[in-house]
Every structure is written in structure tokens, then in C-alpha cells.
Write an enzyme that holds these catalytic residues in place. Structure first.
Site, PDB file in Angstrom:
ATOM      1  N   ASP A 178       0.849  -1.190   0.000  1.00 11.24           N
ATOM      2  CA  ASP A 178       0.000   0.000   0.000  1.00 11.24           C
ATOM      3  C   ASP A 178       0.891   1.248   0.000  1.00 11.24           C
ATOM      4  O   ASP A 178       1.829   1.355   0.796  1.00 11.24           O
ATOM      5  CB  ASP A 178      -0.905   0.016   1.241  1.00 11.24           C
ATOM      6  CG  ASP A 178      -1.931   1.128   1.191  1.00 11.24           C
ATOM      7  OD1 ASP A 178      -3.069   0.854   0.778  1.00 11.24           O
ATOM      8  OD2 ASP A 178      -1.589   2.273   1.569  1.00 11.24           O
ATOM      9  N   HIS A 191      -5.193  14.957  -9.036  1.00  9.27           N
ATOM     10  CA  HIS A 191      -5.417  13.529  -9.302  1.00  9.27           C
ATOM     11  C   HIS A 191      -4.630  13.023 -10.505  1.00  9.27           C
ATOM     12  O   HIS A 191      -4.319  11.834 -10.573  1.00  9.27           O
ATOM     13  CB  HIS A 191      -6.916  13.270  -9.494  1.00  9.27           C
ATOM     14  CG  HIS A 191      -7.700  13.385  -8.213  1.00  9.27           C
ATOM     15  ND1 HIS A 191      -7.698  12.402  -7.263  1.00  9.27           N
ATOM     16  CD2 HIS A 191      -8.473  14.381  -7.719  1.00  9.27           C
ATOM     17  CE1 HIS A 191      -8.451  12.765  -6.227  1.00  9.27           C
ATOM     18  NE2 HIS A 191      -8.933  13.963  -6.486  1.00  9.27           N
ATOM     19  N   GLU A 221      -4.756   2.615  -4.083  1.00  7.27           N
ATOM     20  CA  GLU A 221      -3.296   2.622  -4.050  1.00  7.27           C
ATOM     21  C   GLU A 221      -2.740   1.320  -3.507  1.00  7.27           C
ATOM     22  O   GLU A 221      -1.598   1.260  -3.054  1.00  7.27           O
ATOM     23  CB  GLU A 221      -2.789   3.804  -3.207  1.00  7.27           C
ATOM     24  CG  GLU A 221      -3.160   3.777  -1.748  1.00  7.27           C
ATOM     25  CD  GLU A 221      -4.475   4.491  -1.432  1.00  7.27           C
ATOM     26  OE1 GLU A 221      -4.590   5.016  -0.320  1.00  7.27           O
ATOM     27  OE2 GLU A 221      -5.366   4.529  -2.305  1.00  7.27           O
TER      28      GLU A 221
END
Length: 317
Positions: A178, A191, A221
Site C-alpha cells: 500500500d 489527481h 493505491e
């Protein structure tokens, strides 16, 4: 138009494509081995005949006989321009063969058009179907942003490896990764920068993976990697390689540089367990890495009081 060069004959005979030459009257003067293979007619059967004499009898997708009407080869010679298209030629055995054709006029040294050449290659309907299936497969199993396998595909891989573990005792492991402080990238750069970061991480993970391991995007993610033929020591080494490579990757946004890190949970699969229990355990180990300060690896044998790493987990420069 005569075609007498032995050298060029030998070259053209080595091509997979069909090649034939015609004179101004569309009489065939050369017919290579590729044409023999695709159309079924031997060179001796066609040389000297006209291409419309019940030989190829090109038709379009609507069934119109092009040799008797708008012959593309005749058009190419008349207009002095190359042309191409998709047609169905007549095979010696009677069936139709879909081919892509490219036609161009042939000129002599004075620049006069003295004939034409057609090059045709077979379009396999099976290949077309397989391409369609592959496109559908990509839509189902490939993450559209990063181009790596998506969660659905990774679940399929994990399930298959669990079956192999149960049946053959083939070991494998799951690594859950992660990105650290990913929200900060979106907040600070937008973004689009976040998307580019995900692409960067995906490529880095893919490029430092072994050919027989599988890496995919789990969602957001989060990423997962299925690692085969490992024990705990090798698993830690592979996880550490992922961590270091991501830490050393850098995305340039204007004059700024984005460096990210990942928190990792890694675990060996256990015989008899489910996909859900394996993923849950790897996910929990990853969250232990988050709690330990991020940018580190947690495995089943990692002490719960693991110290936080000294490296910064997100930086802008």
C-alpha cells in the site's frame, strides 16, 4: 510485363504473402509460392491466364465480383496509384479465403505503367476471433489505468495457487503493498499526478518482479504480488526489493519531484486456507507496517514491537 530475374524470383518465393504480377491486359506473368499456398493454385496453372479467368475471382464483403466490375488492380494501374483493401479470393478447392490485398502499378524505366503487382495475405477468422477474445480478456482482467492485472485477475491467480498448494504442496506467498500518504499527492498535485504515481509504481513493481511471479493492482493505491517457490527468507528478500525499488523511484512534476514509499505485508500461504483468509492476513500485516511507521515490511514472524524506520515515507523536492 515479363518477370525474368531469377534473383528476385527467389526472394519473392520466400515470402509468406502471396505475390503475383500482371501485364497491362491483367495477364498473370508471375505467381509466387505464397500465392500457391493461400489460393491453392500452382504457378503452372495460372501463369499466362488472366486474373479474372475463374482464378481468384475477388469478391467484396457484399459478394460483388470485383474482377468483372471495379477491379482494384485495374484501378491501381489506371490511376497510377497504390491501393489496398480486404476481399475474398476463390480457393482452388472452391471455398472463399479472406485476404488483405495491396496493389500497386509497375513502371518501366521510362516511367510508363506496364503492369501491376498484387500482394495478398490471409486473414485468419480464427485469429480475428482470438483478437476479440483477447480484447475482452483485457477489459475484464487488466487495470485500465496502469495496464497491469486487476483485482479480478489476481483473485483468479491466488485461487489457482491455493489449489496447487493443496494438490501438489507447491508453496507460494502473498505480498500486500500500500502506498504511503497517497492522499497527500492528490491534495498537493492533483489527481493526474496521483494517476501518474500509480503508473510509476506499477511499472517499477513489474520491472523488478521475477518472470514467474504475478503483480497486480488490488484497488486504489493497493497492490498485491503472488510469489511462487519461496520460503520465508526468500520472501523477505523479494519484499525488500519491492520496497527499495519503489523508494528509489521518482516522478517529476514540473520543477517538483515526488518520491513515495510503500508499506508491505508478506505471508506464506497455508494449506487448506481460503482466498479470503490469506488476503485478510496479508492485509493485516500491511497495516502493522503502517502502524510501525510505514516504509517497512511485516511478516508472520516479525516482532509486534518492530521499530519504525528512519526513512521519510513521502517527500517533495
Amino acid at each position: 510485363m515479363e518477370f525474368s530475374s531469377i534473383f528476385f524470383r527467389e526472394i519473392l518465393d520466400k515470402l509468406d504473402e502471396g505475390v503475383y504480377f500482371v501485364d497491362r491486359d491483367r495477364r498473370i506473368t508471375f505467381w509466387n509460392r505464397g500465392a500457391e499456398r493461400i489460393a491453392g493454385y500452382q504457378c503452372r496453372e495460372v501463369v499466362g491466364t488472366r486474373c479474372c479467368d475463374n482464378i481468384l475471382m475477388h469478391v467484396d464483403k457484399d459478394g460483388e465480383n470485383l474482377c468483372e466490375g471495379s477491379c482494384p488492380l485495374l484501378k491501381s494501374m489506371s490511376e497510377g496509384m497504390a491501393t489496398e483493401g480486404k476481399v475474398y479470393l476463390h480457393h482452388k478447392n472452391g471455398h472463399r479465403v479472406p485476404v488483405e490485398v495491396r496493389m500497386t502499378p509497375v513502371r518501366n524505366n521510362a516511367g510508363e505503367i506496364v503492369g501491376g503487382v498484387e500482394i495478398f495475405s490471409e486473414i485468419s477468422e480464427i485469429n480475428i476471433s482470438m483478437e476479440m477474445i483477447e480484447d475482452l480478456r483485457k477489459q475484464v482482467f487488466v487495470d485500465p489505468l496502469t495496464g497491469i492485472p486487476n483485482r479480478r485477475f489476481m483473485e483468479t491467480v491466488i485461487f489457482g495457487r491455493l489449489n496447487e498448494l493443496s494438490r501438489y504442496d507447491w508453496p507460494f506467498a502473498l505480498i500486500f503493498l500500500d502506498l504511503d500518504h497517497f492522499k497527500s499527492i492528490n491534495d498537493n498535485f492533483g489527481h493526474n499526478a496521483g494517476d501518474e504515481t500509480l503508473k510509476m509504481v506499477s511499472k517499477s513493481l513489474l520491472n523488478c518482479s521475477r518472470s514467474f511471479d504475478t503483480v497486480g493492482r488490488w484497488g486504489g493505491e493497493e497492490f498485491v504480488a503472488v510469489i511462487v517457490n519461496v520460503d520465508e527468507e526468500r520472501l523477505r528478500g523479494i519484499a525488500e526489493r519491492y520496497r527499495v525499488i519503489i523508494e528509489k523511484s521518482q516522478l517529476d512534476i514540473g520543477d517538483s519531484h515526488i518520491n513515495v514509499t510503500i508499506s508491505i505485508g508478506a505471508t506464506l500461504a497455508r494449506n487448506g486456507e481460503s482466498l479470503e483468509s490469506l488476503v485478510e492476513r496479508a492485509d493485516s500485516l500491511m497495516y502493522r507496517s503502517k502502524a510501525a511507521g510505514r516504509n517497512c515490511i511485516t511478516m508472520d514472524n516479525t516482532p509486534s514491537d518492530q521499530p519504525a524506520p528512519s526513512d521519510a515515507s513521502f517527500s517533495l523536492s
